[in-house]
Write a protein that holds these residues in place. Sequence first.
Motif, PDB file in Angstrom:
ATOM      1  N   VAL A 178       0.865  -1.172   0.000  1.00 18.17           N
ATOM      2  CA  VAL A 178       0.000   0.000   0.000  1.00 18.17           C
ATOM      3  C   VAL A 178       0.906   1.227   0.000  1.00 18.17           C
ATOM      4  N   VAL A 179       0.878   1.962  -1.089  1.00 23.26           N
ATOM      5  CA  VAL A 179       1.705   3.161  -1.208  1.00 23.26           C
ATOM      6  C   VAL A 179       0.898   4.338  -0.677  1.00 23.26           C
ATOM      7  N   GLY A 180       1.227   4.747   0.527  1.00 17.97           N
ATOM      8  CA  GLY A 180       0.511   5.839   1.183  1.00 17.97           C
ATOM      9  C   GLY A 180      -0.347   5.341   2.328  1.00 17.97           C
ATOM     10  N   ALA A 181       0.098   5.543   3.563  1.00 18.47           N
ATOM     11  CA  ALA A 181      -0.672   5.116   4.741  1.00 18.47           C
ATOM     12  C   ALA A 181      -1.396   6.301   5.356  1.00 18.47           C
ATOM     13  N   GLY A 182      -2.022   7.096   4.475  1.00 21.63           N
ATOM     14  CA  GLY A 182      -2.944   8.116   4.939  1.00 21.63           C
ATOM     15  C   GLY A 182      -4.264   7.462   5.298  1.00 21.63           C
ATOM     16  N   PRO A 183      -5.311   8.252   5.517  1.00 19.40           N
ATOM     17  CA  PRO A 183      -6.590   7.672   5.925  1.00 19.40           C
ATOM     18  C   PRO A 183      -7.073   6.553   5.009  1.00 19.40           C
ATOM     19  N   GLN A 184      -7.053   6.784   3.687  1.00 22.82           N
ATOM     20  CA  GLN A 184      -7.546   5.760   2.774  1.00 22.82           C
ATOM     21  C   GLN A 184      -6.675   4.512   2.792  1.00 22.82           C
ATOM     22  N   GLY A 185      -5.369   4.698   2.859  1.00 25.35           N
ATOM     23  CA  GLY A 185      -4.479   3.547   2.919  1.00 25.35           C
ATOM     24  C   GLY A 185      -4.656   2.746   4.183  1.00 25.35           C
ATOM     25  N   LEU A 186      -4.812   3.422   5.311  1.00 22.11           N
ATOM     26  CA  LEU A 186      -5.015   2.725   6.584  1.00 22.11           C
ATOM     27  C   LEU A 186      -6.331   1.955   6.592  1.00 22.11           C
ATOM     28  N   LEU A 187      -7.352   2.528   5.992  1.00 14.32           N
ATOM     29  CA  LEU A 187      -8.631   1.826   5.902  1.00 14.32           C
ATOM     30  C   LEU A 187      -8.541   0.654   4.928  1.00 14.32           C
ATOM     31  N   LEU A 188      -7.839   0.853   3.821  1.00 13.26           N
ATOM     32  CA  LEU A 188      -7.730  -0.209   2.819  1.00 13.26           C
ATOM     33  C   LEU A 188      -7.004  -1.428   3.380  1.00 13.26           C
ATOM     34  N   MET A 189      -5.935  -1.202   4.145  1.00 14.07           N
ATOM     35  CA  MET A 189      -5.216  -2.331   4.748  1.00 14.07           C
ATOM     36  C   MET A 189      -6.140  -3.168   5.620  1.00 14.07           C
ATOM     37  N   GLN A 190      -6.933  -2.498   6.421  1.00 13.37           N
ATOM     38  CA  GLN A 190      -7.846  -3.213   7.310  1.00 13.37           C
ATOM     39  C   GLN A 190      -8.954  -3.915   6.528  1.00 13.37           C
TER      40      GLN A 190
END
Length: 356
Positions: A178-190
């Motif tokens: 995941v390139v970018g652990a901003g809000p969307q990235g953090l939600l996408l990982m979960q």
Amino acid sequence: MASGNRAAVFYGSQDIRIEHREIPALEPNEVLIRSTDVCICATEVKYWYYGMPRVSAGTRVVQGHELVGIVEDVGGGVKNKNLVGTRVAVDPSLWCGICDMCKAGMSNLCESLQFMSLPPVDGGNQQFYKAPERNVHPIPKGMPSEWGSIAEPVCVGINAISCAERIIGSLSDKAIAVVGAGPQGLLLMQTAAAMSKPRAVFALEPLDYRRKIAGELGADVIVNPDAEDPLVKIMEMTDGRGVDVVFEVAGGANSYQLAAALVKPGGTVVLVGIPSDQKSIPIQAITARRSGLTLTFVRRFNPKDFPRALDMIASNKVEVASLITHRFPLDEITPAFEMLHAYSDSAIKVVIHPHD
């Protein structure tokens, strides 16, 4: 019912003004919503700073498409008259239901799609707004209202993962980045963990506080691209193969090419992030062609996934409480945007409360 409606009106780049407007009049199939919780989206921050692309000068709109509120009134054609008083999360996408895309179950690609917070449809950064009955989804009992305002970006994550899985099958035995652990990235990982449980999750993020949260929320390997070469790191960790799927979520000038370089030959790059300059995606053809990559773009979300997103949040499969870091009243919406643009005070998700 209140007699007035205070609204934060977007006039252009770095120009939001509080104005008094009429409470929206309802069409027969619409409901009136008392706005309680509106999360600011990273794309809205880009629009606030740079201006909205392809929008004529002088256009005014109320932003806010990550929405929760309480149903205040219903139109004469609304089927469920018991909605009044119900807490609801709102799907901001307004699709026609009759075009080829809608009939094919892809309403996110509706030929006449409109979206709350983009002209000509106002969003939720006002005290009252309206939406079609089919766009409102009751908040699960016991779930804080604020959490419901995260349903829309969770839906985007569901769509991104579904796009990848249509190409390569389940992510359950795959390594993803995941390139970018901003809000969307953090939600996408979960969301990926809730849907498919990838074998390994690599998170690339330059900001310290985001890397810390990425680790707390399940990333297996966290890379600071400003401190080490992410390509070298991921190749070391994957025995030189690269990852199976990369989700580009940052929308940065260099992140698209990086995403293409990290994926293995024959792999898939899922493009979620929206660049500030939307004229092109900067991926070198030689990289994509020689590796035989599949590039797929994510267009928002499928409306059918909204109840699923709310269930994921309510069951804590997607944890959102720690992501909501700041809250502002409507009068302080400009400082809220300034905070997010500057990445200050470890802000992640910022909620506007229009009636505070």
